[in-house]
Design a protein around this motif. Structure first.
Motif, mmCIF file in Angstrom:
data_model
loop_
_atom_site.group_PDB
_atom_site.id
_atom_site.type_symbol
_atom_site.label_atom_id
_atom_site.label_comp_id
_atom_site.label_asym_id
_atom_site.label_seq_id
_atom_site.Cartn_x
_atom_site.Cartn_y
_atom_site.Cartn_z
ATOM 1 N N ALA A 295 50.430 42.176 49.012
ATOM 2 C CA ALA A 295 49.029 42.070 48.762
ATOM 3 C C ALA A 295 49.545 40.416 47.325
ATOM 4 O O ALA A 295 48.929 39.727 47.197
ATOM 5 C CB ALA A 295 49.212 42.964 47.706
ATOM 6 N N ASP B 244 46.281 39.030 53.735
ATOM 7 C CA ASP B 244 45.644 39.118 53.909
ATOM 8 C C ASP B 244 43.782 38.411 54.186
ATOM 9 O O ASP B 244 44.438 37.571 53.436
ATOM 10 C CB ASP B 244 44.822 40.839 54.433
ATOM 11 N N VAL C 30 41.192 39.082 53.244
ATOM 12 C CA VAL C 30 40.885 38.481 51.663
ATOM 13 C C VAL C 30 41.510 37.565 50.280
ATOM 14 O O VAL C 30 41.091 36.954 49.729
ATOM 15 C CB VAL C 30 39.876 39.513 51.528
ATOM 16 N N ASN C 31 43.001 38.453 50.502
ATOM 17 C CA ASN C 31 43.487 37.819 49.592
ATOM 18 C C ASN C 31 43.917 36.780 49.536
ATOM 19 O O ASN C 31 44.429 36.264 48.581
ATOM 20 C CB ASN C 31 44.699 39.132 48.916
ATOM 21 N N PRO D 83 44.596 38.435 43.528
ATOM 22 C CA PRO D 83 43.852 38.765 44.865
ATOM 23 C C PRO D 83 42.777 38.499 43.457
ATOM 24 O O PRO D 83 42.190 39.447 42.973
ATOM 25 C CB PRO D 83 43.788 39.500 45.095
ATOM 26 N N GLU E 105 38.924 40.281 44.467
ATOM 27 C CA GLU E 105 38.641 41.022 44.853
ATOM 28 C C GLU E 105 37.427 41.259 44.933
ATOM 29 O O GLU E 105 36.824 40.720 43.726
ATOM 30 C CB GLU E 105 39.145 42.488 44.429
HETATM 31 C C1 LIG Z 1 44.147 43.049 48.259
HETATM 32 O O1 LIG Z 1 45.672 43.204 47.225
HETATM 33 C C2 LIG Z 1 45.679 43.916 46.492
HETATM 34 C C3 LIG Z 1 47.181 44.069 45.941
HETATM 35 O O2 LIG Z 1 46.166 43.069 44.637
HETATM 36 C C4 LIG Z 1 45.062 45.248 47.330
HETATM 37 O O3 LIG Z 1 44.703 46.344 46.859
HETATM 38 C C5 LIG Z 1 44.174 44.640 48.341
HETATM 39 O O4 LIG Z 1 44.256 46.094 49.039
HETATM 40 C C6 LIG Z 1 44.032 43.963 49.114
HETATM 41 N N1 LIG Z 1 42.956 43.617 49.860
HETATM 42 C C7 LIG Z 1 42.820 43.861 50.915
HETATM 43 C C8 LIG Z 1 41.640 43.467 51.824
HETATM 44 O O5 LIG Z 1 43.246 44.288 51.852
#
Ligand SMILES: *[C@@H]1O[C@H](CO)[C@@H](O)[C@H](O)[C@H]1NC(C)=O
Ligand SMILES: *[C@@H]1O[C@H](CO)[C@@H](O)[C@H](O)[C@H]1NC(C)=O
Ligand SMILES: *[C@@H]1O[C@H](CO)[C@@H](O)[C@H](O)[C@H]1NC(C)=O
Length: 616
Positions: A505, A514, A516-517, A525, A527
């Motif tokens: 994360a 990932d 998106v993050n 991140p 969200e």
């Molecule tokens: C991005 O990071 C967060 C933790 O900060 C996590 O909960 C989330 O699943 C992550 N986003 C994706 C799309 O996986």
């Protein structure tokens, strides 16, 4: 002619000159044929008012000749503030657009000429040079041309210090020419505009690809295999391996160009647009990619520490694609037309793209995608038809049908995902990463498989209706590529998510974020806040691939079930692309990109030939 009448004619001419003869005429390439016509009127008509159809153009000269700026571009807040046109030195005269004045005869010795630009904004954003005995000089504000120079006619050149930007400058510059002789003075002007920033479309052949150079075994394996495909597809150079810890090479910049008419064909420069997201790898666009033909820009220019101005996932440039050129309902898009996805927020880059005017963005709905990018479900591919291209669209129901047929044929107990562990995979110490062992029966028995895939199919269809309405393309030119999506469910291994070990994360030296993050990699991140149900590719998605030539398609390996030695997903994907005369080549993205929300398109970038370069 009798001597008497000749003499009369000369007298009449002389009389005219003495009474109201003072004229000033300034011309640019208003008719866009690459030349300035100072003897006829081809550039005179309409010169004072720039329109989309007529009016002179100049380049936003953001290249970096000799890489003067690139070598010192380390500070992310200022790296964009140095390029060829940020000072007053002319480094490449070919990048100047011509402006000429018609020779002014019969001036007294003390006559002077002045060239200046309105308004003050335009003055700030353009550079004008004049040619003096064969060499170019920068035109200072109070420069006065002599009677002798005016009598020869002035040879001037103009370039832009920037691109069009909503907050600062729409790219217009009116250049005034004033001649003063004693009590008399005459003024003329011509309006010009900086050429728009344009994005590439797939009918332009790939010329240079880009991948991440992140030095981890499993990522390097992807980069190396990508390089082999790059070479096999016939690209003239190996991929550029970009520095920085960002594997989502599609998402932090858009490749593009600007072009203007020139005396022997269009003159073009490449321009790289950094994503508004200000991802840390973006600095390498400025330090590694710029040269005498390639510039880089960011939008907006100010470095606001408030990250809400940095955009969300919709400002990833994998969400910015381009329909190839077309004409429909009397309107032409010779440079193609942008598509961009939005959800309950719009991409912040939108006003910038709109101000370029030429590729008027079509907004699609990507709210239903966990990642939210247009490259997850639609693609435009060169074709042998009158239009020159067709649409490829993801077909989630086709993927479900493949599994259902396998089940009906008695293969329900086969592994749904045929991938094994490889030596290059990201091991956690001595622990091999797990690959799902679930069966076709298990995957089809998950709740919601039909509903979720139907939901995605409906959303894709709604977007295709927008494309059809805007382009006039018919169903006959829309081809389908099998996919398979899920919403809450993900591949699991021993009751844990496969992805959890792979994509952390927060930034980890070893592991990429990932998709998106990664958009908020400078801090917390970002969200997604919307309430709309979101889906993601369950099987690695073929649609999210790279068009490397007019016949070579690079797709994520779907790792579908293997029946009689054949991957039923791969075969169906090959058939889809064979219908449009493409051969599919597969690359493994499972751990490198797929489990982080992307595929081979997301993990790479390409710039293409600037052809046709004429968008005017
Ligand atoms: C991005 O990071 C967060 C933790 O900060 C996590 O909960 C989330 O699943 C992550 N986003 C994706 C799309 O996986
Ligand atoms: C252009 O220059 C002349 C002479 O210096 C000056 O009088 C005039 O105000 C200038 N015009 C503009 C539009 O800047
Ligand atoms: C594929 O090639 C065939 C044979 O040249 C041609 O008839 C057909 O139009 C092509 N299809 C596309 C979509 O380009």
């Amino acid at each position: 002619m009798a001597p008497y009448s000749l003499r009369t004619a000369i007298l009449i001419l002389a009389a005219c000159r003495a009474s109201h003869a003072l004229t000033a005429t300034i011309l640019a390439d208003t008719n866009r044929d690459g030349k300035v016509d100072i003897t006829g009127d081809t550039d005179a008509v309409g010169k004072q008012s720039w329109t989309a159809e007529r009016g002179a153009l100049f380049l936003p000269n953001v290249v970096d000749t000799d890489r003067r700026c690139s070598v010192t571009a380390t500070d992310v807040e200022t790296m964009h503030l140095c390029h060829d046109a940020t000072d007053n030195v002319l480094r490449q005269q070919d990048y100047l657009a011509p402006i000429r004045t018609v020779p002014t005869k019969g001036l007294s010795e003390n006559a002077v000429g002045v060239i200046n630009v309105t308004d003050s904004t335009a003055t700030e954003f353009v550079r004008i040079f004049y040619k003096n005995q064969g060499s170019w000089s920068f035109l200072e504000e109070d420069h006065k041309f002599t009677a002798a120079q005016l009598s020869d006619g002035l040879e001037l050149g103009i370039d832009g210090r920037d691109v069009r930007r909503p907050e600062t400058w729409d790219g217009r510059a009116t250049v005034y020419f004033t001649v003063t002789d004693g009590e008399e003075s005459a003024t003329d002007f011509v309006e010009l505009r900086v050429a728009p920033y344009l994005t590439h479309h797939h009918v332009q052949l790939a010329q240079q690809s880009f991948v991440s150079n992140w030095n981890r075994v499993y990522l390097q394996r992807f980069a190396e295999e990508f390089a082999t495909h790059n070479d096999d597809a016939g690209l003239p150079q190996s991929p550029v391996q970009l520095s920085g810890a960002d594997i989502w090479v599609q998402d932090y910049f858009e490749t593009g160009y600007a072009s203007i008419p020139g005396p022997s064909g269009p003159i073009a420069i490449r321009i790289i647009l950094q994503s508004i997201q200000r991802r840390s790898a973006g600095r390498y666009l400025f330090s590694e990619l710029r040269n005498e033909k390639v510039g880089a820009i960011n939008y907006p220019q100010s470095w606001d520490s408030d990250q809400t101005y940095w955009g969300e996932t919709y400002d990833s440039t994998g969400n910015l694609e381009t329909i190839p050129p077309y004409t429909y309902n009397g309107k032409s898009y010779p440079a193609g037309r942008i598509i961009i996805g939005e959800g309950d927020t719009s991409p912040l880059v939108l006003p910038f793209l709109q101000l370029q005017e030429t590729q008027d963005p079509i907004i699609l709905d990507t709210s239903w995608l966990a990642v939210g990018h247009v490259d997850e479900f639609i693609q435009f591919i060169p074709a042998n038809n009158e239009r020159g291209w067709v649409v490829m669209a993801e077909d989630p129901l086709a993927g479900v049908a493949l599994l259902k047929k396998a089940q009906a044929d008695g293969y329900g107990s086969l592994r749904a995902l045929s991938r094994d562990v490889f030596t290059y995979d990201p091991y956690d110490g001595a622990h091999a990463p797990c690959v799902p062992q679930s069966t076709i029966d298990f995957e089809l028995a998950r709740t919601d498989v039909d509903r979720v895939n139907q939901y995605a199919a409906d959303k894709i269809q709604a977007n295709l209706e927008i494309i059809k309405r805007e382009t006039g393309i018919s169903d006959a030119d829309i081809f389908r590529v099998p996919g398979f999506v899920s919403s809450s469910s993900r591949w699991t291994c021993s009751n844990s998510l496969v992805s959890s070990a792979k994509f952390p994360a927060t930034q980890d030296d070893d592991k990429p974020l990932d998709i998106v993050n990664a958009t908020g990699s400078w801090g917390a991140p970002i969200e997604r806040r919307e309430s709309v149900e979101k889906v993601h590719a369950h099987y690695p998605a073929a649609i999210n691939g790279v068009i490397l030539s007019n016949s070579y398609y690079l797709s994520a390996n779907p790792w579908g079930p293997i029946i009689d030695g054949v991957d039923i997903f791969a075969k169906a994907i090959e058939e889809s692309y064979a219908a449009v005369n493409y051969t599919v080549h597969f690359i493994d993205t499972f751990f490198t990109h797929h489990m982080g929300g992307g595929e081979v398109h997301c993990g790479s970038n390409v710039w293409r030939e600037i052809k046709p370069a004429t968008w005017w």
